[in-house]
Scaffold this active site. Structure first.
Site, PDB file in Angstrom:
ATOM      1  N   ASN A 164      41.808  39.392  29.170  1.00 26.18           N
ATOM      2  CA  ASN A 164      42.466  38.153  28.733  1.00 26.18           C
ATOM      3  C   ASN A 164      41.466  37.005  28.564  1.00 26.18           C
ATOM      4  O   ASN A 164      41.853  35.865  28.358  1.00 26.18           O
ATOM      5  CB  ASN A 164      43.566  37.743  29.724  1.00 26.18           C
ATOM      6  CG  ASN A 164      43.012  37.344  31.078  1.00 26.18           C
ATOM      7  OD1 ASN A 164      41.816  37.515  31.351  1.00 26.18           O
ATOM      8  ND2 ASN A 164      43.868  36.813  31.931  1.00 26.18           N
ATOM      9  N   GLU A 218      41.814  31.882  34.662  1.00 25.98           N
ATOM     10  CA  GLU A 218      42.728  32.493  33.707  1.00 25.98           C
ATOM     11  C   GLU A 218      42.967  31.550  32.528  1.00 25.98           C
ATOM     12  O   GLU A 218      42.885  30.325  32.683  1.00 25.98           O
ATOM     13  CB  GLU A 218      44.070  32.756  34.408  1.00 25.98           C
ATOM     14  CG  GLU A 218      43.976  33.617  35.657  1.00 25.98           C
ATOM     15  CD  GLU A 218      43.875  35.092  35.349  1.00 25.98           C
ATOM     16  OE1 GLU A 218      42.856  35.510  34.760  1.00 25.98           O
ATOM     17  OE2 GLU A 218      44.799  35.833  35.700  1.00 25.98           O
ATOM     18  N   ASP A 264      35.422  34.908  43.512  1.00 25.69           N
ATOM     19  CA  ASP A 264      36.882  34.783  43.509  1.00 25.69           C
ATOM     20  C   ASP A 264      37.486  35.587  44.660  1.00 25.69           C
ATOM     21  O   ASP A 264      36.830  36.453  45.235  1.00 25.69           O
ATOM     22  CB  ASP A 264      37.495  35.175  42.158  1.00 25.69           C
ATOM     23  CG  ASP A 264      36.958  36.495  41.611  1.00 25.69           C
ATOM     24  OD1 ASP A 264      36.332  37.255  42.375  1.00 25.69           O
ATOM     25  OD2 ASP A 264      37.159  36.755  40.412  1.00 25.69           O
ATOM     26  N   HIS A 303      39.292  35.911  30.877  1.00 16.61           N
ATOM     27  CA  HIS A 303      38.952  35.137  32.080  1.00 16.61           C
ATOM     28  C   HIS A 303      37.515  35.398  32.541  1.00 16.61           C
ATOM     29  O   HIS A 303      36.928  36.433  32.257  1.00 16.61           O
ATOM     30  CB  HIS A 303      39.965  35.371  33.206  1.00 16.61           C
ATOM     31  CG  HIS A 303      39.894  36.688  33.905  1.00 16.61           C
ATOM     32  ND1 HIS A 303      40.902  37.136  34.730  1.00 16.61           N
ATOM     33  CD2 HIS A 303      38.961  37.668  33.928  1.00 16.61           C
ATOM     34  CE1 HIS A 303      40.576  38.305  35.231  1.00 16.61           C
ATOM     35  NE2 HIS A 303      39.401  38.664  34.753  1.00 16.61           N
TER      36      HIS A 303
END
Ligand code: PGA
Length: 248
Positions: free
Chosen positions: A142, A149, A74, A144
């Site tokens: 969260n 996401e 990423d 991810h």
């Protein structure tokens, strides 16, 4: 018919130091198997100990990385390519240089021009060269994986994404404050990651307790992208320290 898949193998270890050694053992065994290997190394705090352990093994001649290729997981958008705050820069300092993996063996995610078009080409090129052998991943609070996401579909391609407030908050420590964290990024898609022959998911610390339980024991779905590791094509090992598993 869907490929039969095997449940993730969950290994609970005492602490972050054990996690680093156990992860380095698994990575070493993959790297030392026959033939070239394509590895995706996550950025973030969790795998730092693993990379340090691998670097120590490499430095004393116990880890041969000459057949390792790396694919970036990423990256933020909006930074100059040579900005040291890029995730590529972090990966270069933390993984590539210590493990002597030169530029010619690294696939860097696109960040300029028609990024989504270049991402589609990136996925095609990666598939054409045989895909990912080992994805070393961390887990966001969260849920991810990379910057996939919530909500992210299991079939999502490598693409541009908007970061969620959770992720921006979690990364503010690297940027001197939330207002300075880039809000857009590019990530390998879940489809590409879930196609890896092996996934190693590293989870450390009590702050990950709720999400690791939700990912492994709750419903599988796009609200917790990491839950899709339970439907991955290859083998999945989840190395989790006691603080994350027990929540204390
Ligand atoms: P961390 O990040 O390893 O810094 O906790 C994990 C992630 O957000 O994927």
């Amino acid at each position: 018919m869907a490929d039969p898949h095997v449940e993730p193998q969950v290994q609970v270890v005492d602490d972050a130091a054990w996690l680093a050694r156990a992860a380095a053992d698994l990575v070493s065994s993959v790297v030392h198997a026959d033939g070239p290997v394509t590895v995706v190394p996550a950025t973030g705090e969790t795998p730092v100990g693993t990379y340090a352990e691998l670097a120590a093994r490499h430095a004393r001649g116990a880890l041969d990385t000459t057949r390792v290729s790396v694919v970036q997981l990423d990256e933020y958008l909006g930074l100059a390519a040579d900005d040291r705050r890029t995730l590529f820069g972090w990966m270069d300092r933390t993984v590539l240089t210590p493990l002597a993996i030169d530029d010619g063996r690294v696939a860097r995610l696109p960040t300029d021009g028609d990024v989504d078009g270049a991402c589609a080409e990136f996925d095609r090129a990666l598939a054409a060269r045989g895909g990912i052998d080992l994805a070393i991943l961390g887990l966001g609070t969260n849920g991810h994986l990379g910057f996939n996401e919530p909500p992210s579909d299991a079939a999502s391609a490598t693409r541009t994404v908007e970061l969620t407030p959770d992720t921006i908050g979690a990364n503010a420590r690297y940027w001197g404050g939330e207002d300075d964290v880039p809000t857009r990024a590019v990530t390998l898609g879940l489809r590409t990651l879930l196609d890896a022959r092996r996934i190693l998911l590293l989870v450390s610390g009590a702050s990950k307790h709720a999400i690791v339980r939700r990912a492994l024991e709750g419903p599988v779905g796009e609200d917790v992208p990491a839950s899709f590791v339970r439907e991955a094509r290859g083998s999945v090992t989840v190395l989790v320290d006691r603080a994350a598993w027990e929540g204390e």
